[in-house]
Motif scaffolding. Structure first.
Motif, PDB file in Angstrom:
ATOM      1  N   LYS A   1      -4.266  -6.791   7.583  1.00  0.00           N
ATOM      2  CA  LYS A   1      -5.669  -6.876   6.909  1.00  0.00           C
ATOM      3  C   LYS A   1      -5.092  -7.456   5.700  1.00  0.00           C
ATOM      4  O   LYS A   1      -5.742  -8.546   5.096  1.00  0.00           O
ATOM      5  CB  LYS A   1      -6.150  -5.685   6.817  1.00  0.00           C
ATOM      6  CG  LYS A   1      -7.549  -5.716   5.947  1.00  0.00           C
ATOM      7  CD  LYS A   1      -8.689  -6.497   6.669  1.00  0.00           C
ATOM      8  CE  LYS A   1      -9.902  -6.438   5.753  1.00  0.00           C
ATOM      9  NZ  LYS A   1     -10.120  -7.027   4.523  1.00  0.00           N
ATOM     10  N   LEU A   2      -3.890  -7.228   4.894  1.00  0.00           N
ATOM     11  CA  LEU A   2      -3.560  -7.688   4.014  1.00  0.00           C
ATOM     12  C   LEU A   2      -3.016  -9.090   3.856  1.00  0.00           C
ATOM     13  O   LEU A   2      -3.479 -10.082   3.190  1.00  0.00           O
ATOM     14  CB  LEU A   2      -2.217  -6.845   3.536  1.00  0.00           C
ATOM     15  CG  LEU A   2      -2.729  -5.287   2.718  1.00  0.00           C
ATOM     16  CD1 LEU A   2      -1.385  -4.693   2.426  1.00  0.00           C
ATOM     17  CD2 LEU A   2      -3.439  -5.730   1.384  1.00  0.00           C
TER      18      LEU A   2
ATOM     19  N   PHE B   1       0.876  -1.137   0.071  1.00  0.00           N
ATOM     20  CA  PHE B   1       0.060  -0.026   0.086  1.00  0.00           C
ATOM     21  C   PHE B   1       0.650   1.243  -0.062  1.00  0.00           C
ATOM     22  O   PHE B   1       1.986   1.335   0.329  1.00  0.00           O
ATOM     23  CB  PHE B   1      -0.964   0.241   1.108  1.00  0.00           C
ATOM     24  CG  PHE B   1      -0.254  -0.053   2.561  1.00  0.00           C
ATOM     25  CD1 PHE B   1       0.033   1.189   3.205  1.00  0.00           C
ATOM     26  CD2 PHE B   1       0.273  -0.980   3.160  1.00  0.00           C
ATOM     27  CE1 PHE B   1       0.520   1.526   4.430  1.00  0.00           C
ATOM     28  CE2 PHE B   1       0.770  -0.828   4.433  1.00  0.00           C
ATOM     29  CZ  PHE B   1       0.984   0.506   5.053  1.00  0.00           C
TER      30      PHE B   1
ATOM     31  N   GLU C   1      -1.210  -1.971  11.143  1.00  0.00           N
ATOM     32  CA  GLU C   1      -2.754  -2.191  10.753  1.00  0.00           C
ATOM     33  C   GLU C   1      -2.976  -2.585   9.560  1.00  0.00           C
ATOM     34  O   GLU C   1      -3.867  -3.532   9.270  1.00  0.00           O
ATOM     35  CB  GLU C   1      -3.299  -0.776  11.052  1.00  0.00           C
ATOM     36  CG  GLU C   1      -3.310  -0.310  12.424  1.00  0.00           C
ATOM     37  CD  GLU C   1      -3.935   1.222  12.846  1.00  0.00           C
ATOM     38  OE1 GLU C   1      -4.236   1.806  11.556  1.00  0.00           O
ATOM     39  OE2 GLU C   1      -3.733   1.565  13.952  1.00  0.00           O
ATOM     40  N   ARG C   2      -2.273  -1.974   8.591  1.00  0.00           N
ATOM     41  CA  ARG C   2      -2.699  -2.358   7.164  1.00  0.00           C
ATOM     42  C   ARG C   2      -2.205  -3.625   6.582  1.00  0.00           C
ATOM     43  O   ARG C   2      -2.587  -4.446   5.802  1.00  0.00           O
ATOM     44  CB  ARG C   2      -2.228  -1.255   6.244  1.00  0.00           C
ATOM     45  CG  ARG C   2      -2.904   0.059   6.291  1.00  0.00           C
ATOM     46  CD  ARG C   2      -4.113   0.401   5.754  1.00  0.00           C
ATOM     47  NE  ARG C   2      -4.186   0.098   4.388  1.00  0.00           N
ATOM     48  CZ  ARG C   2      -3.960   1.076   3.217  1.00  0.00           C
ATOM     49  NH1 ARG C   2      -3.490   2.254   3.661  1.00  0.00           N
ATOM     50  NH2 ARG C   2      -3.941   0.716   2.053  1.00  0.00           N
ATOM     51  N   CYS C   3      -0.955  -4.064   6.950  1.00  0.00           N
ATOM     52  CA  CYS C   3      -0.433  -5.152   6.832  1.00  0.00           C
ATOM     53  C   CYS C   3      -1.223  -6.378   7.615  1.00  0.00           C
ATOM     54  O   CYS C   3      -1.238  -7.594   6.802  1.00  0.00           O
ATOM     55  CB  CYS C   3       1.011  -5.373   7.145  1.00  0.00           C
ATOM     56  SG  CYS C   3       2.100  -4.421   6.166  1.00  0.00           S
TER      57      CYS C   3
ATOM     58  N   TYR D   1       7.093  -6.525   7.177  1.00  0.00           N
ATOM     59  CA  TYR D   1       7.035  -5.387   6.304  1.00  0.00           C
ATOM     60  C   TYR D   1       8.379  -4.503   6.076  1.00  0.00           C
ATOM     61  O   TYR D   1       9.318  -4.569   6.912  1.00  0.00           O
ATOM     62  CB  TYR D   1       6.034  -4.568   6.621  1.00  0.00           C
ATOM     63  CG  TYR D   1       5.900  -3.746   7.910  1.00  0.00           C
ATOM     64  CD1 TYR D   1       6.608  -2.697   8.095  1.00  0.00           C
ATOM     65  CD2 TYR D   1       5.122  -4.429   9.057  1.00  0.00           C
ATOM     66  CE1 TYR D   1       6.757  -2.047   9.348  1.00  0.00           C
ATOM     67  CE2 TYR D   1       5.184  -3.722  10.176  1.00  0.00           C
ATOM     68  CZ  TYR D   1       5.742  -2.706  10.344  1.00  0.00           C
ATOM     69  OH  TYR D   1       5.992  -2.211  11.712  1.00  0.00           O
TER      70      TYR D   1
ATOM     71  N   ALA E   1       0.964   2.344  10.765  1.00  0.00           N
ATOM     72  CA  ALA E   1       0.196   2.435   9.732  1.00  0.00           C
ATOM     73  C   ALA E   1       0.380   0.913   9.091  1.00  0.00           C
ATOM     74  O   ALA E   1      -0.495   0.297   8.737  1.00  0.00           O
ATOM     75  CB  ALA E   1       0.443   3.360   8.879  1.00  0.00           C
TER      76      ALA E   1
ATOM     77  N   CYS F   1       4.198  -5.661   2.517  1.00  0.00           N
ATOM     78  CA  CYS F   1       3.783  -6.506   3.380  1.00  0.00           C
ATOM     79  C   CYS F   1       4.322  -7.797   3.126  1.00  0.00           C
ATOM     80  O   CYS F   1       3.958  -8.605   1.866  1.00  0.00           O
ATOM     81  CB  CYS F   1       2.461  -6.405   4.020  1.00  0.00           C
ATOM     82  SG  CYS F   1       1.590  -4.485   4.120  1.00  0.00           S
TER      83      CYS F   1
END
Length: 350
Positions: A167-168, A144, A163-165, A187, A160, A205
């Motif tokens: 979900k991925l 992302f 959190e985002r990784c 990551y 960030a 990620c």
């Protein structure tokens, strides 16, 4: 409760900085942007690196070498008329170098090895792409892009990324029961230098081996699963996700947090029942799926009672009954029938 995969240390910049002109020289050489410029940048970078004690000598040499090759080929092509053929050959070499050596080139589904492994904190410039059926350190789950013009700082980026990784990772490896026990979330993120000199805004990620190596792809998503398995995982994974969000404080200390969590469990179980009803299972999976649906519906009612407990004693009593109705290994028989992983993450950790 903890997440299915623990968060390892995040790669952080090493004390010695990477020379920005060395990076620019490599990028210029790889992309064949004004070949003589790559030579100049590489030469200046080498002088700066020697004087300042910076990192990036290999990048500068590689960038200058690629630029030199391109410059010579252009000159040869102009003289001999073989420019087109030489350019095609160079482009193949350039694409191979870009795809196999640079951490910037990683994409979802790529498996790779990293110098020094993925456990120690380090700044990473190059990785080695590996076929996923061969032993490897990690597998990319997605990427992302960060927003903004100013470098937000490592702490903000790491928050960030976590959190985002997460979900991925969940979307990429939906069959969490099939993950090796020591799989961790990992990551790469931009450094100050890459942010400023390369306009690097991308967080990559990956799922990595906490120890040893991974073998075989971890990918289990809509691109690899049939409708039956996909529907099942879409139904039960949110239930497991809520389960791992159980409050750390017990109901004697924070009754509200626990009753609210019980309410989320009730909603997740209800959604799971409806999703399973929306797909017709046949063969060996039909019976286990029907039984699972009944068990989840029963558990939903019990969690609804826990969510309305008036005091801690009542909550504990209702919690025990609700938890026993939907234990960690619920759905194992369906997983066997669907040829999915059959070992819950909690049992893997044991």
């Amino acid at each position: 409760m903890s997440s299915p995969y623990p968060q390892p240390p995040v790669p952080a910049p090493a004390p010695a900085r990477t020379n920005g002109l060395a990076v620019a020289s490599l990028v210029t050489g790889l992309l064949c942007l004004i070949p003589p410029l790559g030579l100049v940048l590489g030469a200046v970078a080498l002088r700066q690196i020697k004087r300042r004690g910076e990192r990036g000598k290999g990048l500068a040499v590689a960038g200058a070498s690629l630029s030199l090759v391109v410059t010579l080929l252009i000159a040869l092509g102009l003289v001999s008329g073989a420019f087109g053929k030489a350019w095609d050959g160079l482009r193949e070499v350039r694409d191979e170098v870009a795809s196999s050596g640079s951490a910037f080139g990683l994409r979802a589904g790529d498996c790779f090895d990293q110098p020094g492994g993925v456990v120690e904190e380090q700044e990473v410039e190059r990785v080695k792409h590996v076929e996923c059926d061969e032993p490897h350190d990690a597998e990319v789950s997605g990427r992302f892009r960060l927003q903004g013009s100013e470098y937000p700082g490592a702490d903000a980026i790491e928050k960030a990324a976590e959190e985002r990784c997460a979900k991925l990772d969940e979307d990429y490896a939906m069959d969490t029961w099939a993950l090796p026990a020591d799989t961790v979330s990992y990551y790469f993120h931009p450094t100050v230098e890459s942010w400023r000199t390369l306009d690097d805004r991308t967080v990559t990620c990956a799922l990595a081996a906490g120890s040893g190596k991974l073998t075989g792809s971890l990918r289990t998503d809509a691109t690899t699963l049939d409708p039956g398995r996909l529907t099942f995982l879409q139904a039960v994974n949110p239930v497991e996700a809520v389960r791992y969000e159980q409050p750390e404080a017990d109901p004697d200390t924070d009754l509200k947090a626990n009753t609210q969590w019980a309410g989320r469990m009730e909603k997740a179980l209800g959604a799971a029942v409806e999703r399973l009803k929306g797909h017709t299972y046949s063969g060996a999976a039909a019976g286990p799926v029907a039984e699972l649906g009944e068990e989840l519906a029963k558990a939903r009612g019990l969690w609804a009672k826990a969510a309305t407990a008036p005091d801690a004693d009542a909550y504990w009593e209702r919690y025990d009954v609700a938890y026993d109705a939907a234990p960690l290994d619920l759905g194992r028989e369906v997983r066997k029938a669907l040829n999915l992983g059959t070992t819950p993450p909690g049992e893997q950790a044991d």
